[in-house]
Design a protein around this motif. Structure first.
Motif, PDB file in Angstrom:
ATOM      1  N   ALA A  75       1.254  -9.619   9.533  1.00 50.80           N
ATOM      2  CA  ALA A  75       2.761  -9.619   9.528  1.00 50.80           C
ATOM      3  C   ALA A  75       3.074  -8.080   9.104  1.00 50.80           C
ATOM      4  N   GLY A  76       4.109  -7.797   9.807  1.00 49.41           N
ATOM      5  CA  GLY A  76       4.804  -6.368   9.801  1.00 49.41           C
ATOM      6  C   GLY A  76       5.228  -5.912   8.309  1.00 49.41           C
ATOM      7  N   SER A  77       5.198  -4.508   8.075  1.00 45.82           N
ATOM      8  CA  SER A  77       5.696  -4.136   6.914  1.00 45.82           C
ATOM      9  C   SER A  77       6.857  -3.516   7.095  1.00 45.82           C
ATOM     10  N   ASP A  78       7.766  -3.179   5.972  1.00 47.15           N
ATOM     11  CA  ASP A  78       8.911  -2.150   6.316  1.00 47.15           C
ATOM     12  C   ASP A  78       9.646  -2.004   5.104  1.00 47.15           C
ATOM     13  N   SER A  79      10.243  -0.956   4.834  1.00 44.83           N
ATOM     14  CA  SER A  79      11.093  -0.484   3.694  1.00 44.83           C
ATOM     15  C   SER A  79      12.599   0.216   4.115  1.00 44.83           C
ATOM     16  N   LYS A  80      13.273   0.084   2.910  1.00 45.85           N
ATOM     17  CA  LYS A  80      14.542   0.544   3.303  1.00 45.85           C
ATOM     18  C   LYS A  80      15.161   0.856   2.021  1.00 45.85           C
ATOM     19  N   THR A  81      16.233   1.869   2.104  1.00 45.28           N
ATOM     20  CA  THR A  81      17.093   1.917   0.563  1.00 45.28           C
ATOM     21  C   THR A  81      17.886   0.703   0.692  1.00 45.28           C
ATOM     22  N   TYR A  82      18.116   0.152  -0.689  1.00 42.98           N
ATOM     23  CA  TYR A  82      19.239  -0.868  -0.972  1.00 42.98           C
ATOM     24  C   TYR A  82      20.791  -0.669  -0.025  1.00 42.98           C
ATOM     25  N   ASP A  83      20.931  -1.443   0.668  1.00 42.98           N
ATOM     26  CA  ASP A  83      22.118  -1.529   1.268  1.00 42.98           C
ATOM     27  C   ASP A  83      23.089  -2.919   1.283  1.00 42.98           C
ATOM     28  N   GLY A  84      22.604  -3.729   0.422  1.00 40.92           N
ATOM     29  CA  GLY A  84      23.383  -5.149   0.211  1.00 40.92           C
ATOM     30  C   GLY A  84      22.861  -6.154   1.283  1.00 40.92           C
ATOM     31  N   THR A  85      21.891  -5.971   2.167  1.00 41.94           N
ATOM     32  CA  THR A  85      21.708  -6.723   3.402  1.00 41.94           C
ATOM     33  C   THR A  85      20.029  -7.141   2.976  1.00 41.94           C
ATOM     34  N   ALA A  86      19.812  -8.005   3.652  1.00 46.55           N
ATOM     35  CA  ALA A  86      18.297  -8.601   3.503  1.00 46.55           C
ATOM     36  C   ALA A  86      17.623  -7.760   4.446  1.00 46.55           C
ATOM     37  N   LEU A  87      16.581  -7.296   3.977  1.00 41.72           N
ATOM     38  CA  LEU A  87      15.259  -6.561   4.818  1.00 41.72           C
ATOM     39  C   LEU A  87      14.483  -7.733   5.356  1.00 41.72           C
ATOM     40  N   THR A  88      14.303  -7.762   6.664  1.00 42.73           N
ATOM     41  CA  THR A  88      13.235  -8.692   7.229  1.00 42.73           C
ATOM     42  C   THR A  88      12.574  -7.931   8.288  1.00 42.73           C
ATOM     43  N   LYS A  89      11.309  -8.494   8.870  1.00 39.50           N
ATOM     44  CA  LYS A  89      10.437  -7.868   9.747  1.00 39.50           C
ATOM     45  C   LYS A  89       9.864  -8.739  10.663  1.00 39.50           C
ATOM     46  N   ASN A  90      10.415  -9.095  11.735  1.00 38.94           N
ATOM     47  CA  ASN A  90       9.791 -10.300  12.515  1.00 38.94           C
ATOM     48  C   ASN A  90       8.864  -9.466  13.418  1.00 38.94           C
ATOM     49  N   SER A  91       7.762  -9.247  13.057  1.00 41.66           N
ATOM     50  CA  SER A  91       6.702  -8.428  13.841  1.00 41.66           C
ATOM     51  C   SER A  91       5.315  -8.752  13.330  1.00 41.66           C
ATOM     52  N   TYR A  92       4.046  -8.564  14.198  1.00 43.54           N
ATOM     53  CA  TYR A  92       2.771  -8.664  13.566  1.00 43.54           C
ATOM     54  C   TYR A  92       1.942  -7.951  14.580  1.00 43.54           C
ATOM     55  N   THR A  93       0.810  -7.890  14.001  1.00 44.08           N
ATOM     56  CA  THR A  93      -0.380  -6.857  14.885  1.00 44.08           C
ATOM     57  C   THR A  93      -1.415  -7.943  14.737  1.00 44.08           C
ATOM     58  N   ASN A  94      -2.453  -7.896  15.849  1.00 45.66           N
ATOM     59  CA  ASN A  94      -3.530  -8.763  15.731  1.00 45.66           C
ATOM     60  C   ASN A  94      -4.816  -8.113  16.341  1.00 45.66           C
ATOM     61  N   THR A  95      -5.958  -8.563  15.935  1.00 46.31           N
ATOM     62  CA  THR A  95      -7.241  -8.145  16.458  1.00 46.31           C
ATOM     63  C   THR A  95      -7.209  -8.774  17.862  1.00 46.31           C
ATOM     64  N   ALA A  96      -8.329  -8.185  18.532  1.00 43.01           N
ATOM     65  CA  ALA A  96      -8.564  -8.477  19.995  1.00 43.01           C
ATOM     66  C   ALA A  96      -8.790 -10.074  20.336  1.00 43.01           C
ATOM     67  N   LEU A  97      -8.192 -10.665  21.331  1.00 43.12           N
ATOM     68  CA  LEU A  97      -8.230 -11.981  21.720  1.00 43.12           C
ATOM     69  C   LEU A  97      -9.142 -12.036  22.748  1.00 43.12           C
ATOM     70  N   ALA A  98      -9.582 -13.299  23.007  1.00 41.82           N
ATOM     71  CA  ALA A  98     -10.689 -13.560  24.242  1.00 41.82           C
ATOM     72  C   ALA A  98      -9.827 -13.068  25.645  1.00 41.82           C
ATOM     73  N   ALA A  99     -10.470 -12.651  26.579  1.00 42.89           N
ATOM     74  CA  ALA A  99      -9.724 -12.307  27.781  1.00 42.89           C
ATOM     75  C   ALA A  99      -9.052 -13.359  28.323  1.00 42.89           C
ATOM     76  N   GLY A 100      -7.797 -13.116  28.691  1.00 40.23           N
ATOM     77  CA  GLY A 100      -6.927 -13.959  29.278  1.00 40.23           C
ATOM     78  C   GLY A 100      -6.060 -14.590  28.409  1.00 40.23           C
ATOM     79  N   ASP A 101      -6.319 -14.595  27.152  1.00 39.64           N
ATOM     80  CA  ASP A 101      -5.575 -15.454  26.230  1.00 39.64           C
ATOM     81  C   ASP A 101      -4.471 -14.449  25.870  1.00 39.64           C
ATOM     82  N   SER A 102      -3.457 -15.267  25.249  1.00 37.86           N
ATOM     83  CA  SER A 102      -2.167 -14.660  24.580  1.00 37.86           C
ATOM     84  C   SER A 102      -1.473 -15.395  23.573  1.00 37.86           C
ATOM     85  N   ILE A 103      -1.055 -14.712  22.470  1.00 36.88           N
ATOM     86  CA  ILE A 103      -0.353 -15.113  21.440  1.00 36.88           C
ATOM     87  C   ILE A 103       0.872 -15.374  21.936  1.00 36.88           C
TER      88      ILE A 103
END
Length: 188
Positions: A75-103
Motif C-alpha cells: 500500500a502507498g504511504s503519504d504524509s501531510k501537515t494537519y489541515d483538519g481533513t483525513a489523509l488517505t492514499k489509494n495507491s499501491y506498488t507490486n512485484t512482477a506479475l506473470a506475462a499477460g497478467d494484470s492487477i
C-alpha cells in the motif's frame, strides 16, 4: 505459475502399443500430453493401448502441481501537515506479475486525520490474465502496509498589548488575542 501453458508431464515411451493420457480417469485418452496454465494440483492418468503382450491394467496416474507465483503488494504511504481533513492514499506498488497478467483491483483502507500515524492497508487483490480469466489463485500474495503520517501544524498566537495607569488595585491581563495559520474548521 508463469502465465504460460505448461506440459504437465514429459512424453513417455513404451516398447509396444501407444501411450495415452487424460486429466480424468473416466475421460477420453489421447496421445496429446495434458497441459495447464493455472497453479494447482493436477492428476494425469495414463495407459498403454494396443499392446497385447501384457495382462493387467497397463496404466496408472501421476500427481503434478503447478506452484503459485509469489507476489508482494505494498500500500502507498503519504504524509501531510494537519489541515483538519483525513489523509488517505489509494495507491499501491507490486512485484512482477506473470506475462499477460494484470492487477484489476486492490482494496486500500487507511485514514489519518489528526497528528500521528497509522497503517494504510492493502488487501483483496483481483488479478486477471489477457483473456480476462481470474488467475488470482495462481498467486501467493503478501500484502505490506504503507504509512499515513500527519505532522503538527505551526500556529501563531498573538495577544494585544494593554497599557494601564498604576493603581493599588490588582490589574487583569488583556483577553484580546488572535490565532494565525489555524486549519480550516479548527478550534482556537
Amino acid at each position: 505459475y508463469d502465465g504460460t501453458e505448461q506440459e504437465l508431464i514429459q512424453a513417455g515411451s513404451t516398447t509396444g502399443g501407444t501411450l495415452k493420457y487424460s486429466l480424468s480417469a473416466t475421460g477420453t485418452y489421447t496421445t496429446d500430453i495434458p497441459k495447464a496454465k493455472n497453479a494447482g494440483p493436477y492428476t494425469v492418468f495414463y495407459k498403454v493401448e494396443g499392446n497385447d503382450n501384457y495382462n493387467g491394467d497397463n496404466g496408472g496416474s501421476v500427481a503434478v502441481t503447478i506452484g503459485t507465483k509469489h507476489l508482494t503488494i505494498t500500500a502507498g504511504s503519504d504524509s501531510k501537515t494537519y489541515d483538519g481533513t483525513a489523509l488517505t492514499k489509494n495507491s499501491y506498488t507490486n512485484t512482477a506479475l506473470a506475462a499477460g497478467d494484470s492487477i484489476i483491483s486492490v482494496t486500500i483502507t487507511g485514514s489519518q486525520k489528526v497528528f500521528g500515524n497509522s497503517n494504510n492497508v492493502a488487501s483483496v487483490a483481483v488479478i486477471k490474465n489477457a483473456a480476462g480469466t481470474d488467475v488470482t489463485s495462481s498467486y501467493n500474495i503478501t500484502y505490506t502496509n504503507g504509512t499515513l503520517n500527519v505532522t503538527k501544524r505551526d500556529v501563531t498566537v498573538s495577544v494585544a498589548d494593554k497599557t494601564v495607569s498604576y493603581t493599588e488595585a490588582e490589574q487583569t491581563g488583556n483577553t484580546s488575542y488572535t490565532f494565525a495559520n489555524v486549519a480550516s474548521g479548527g478550534n482556537a
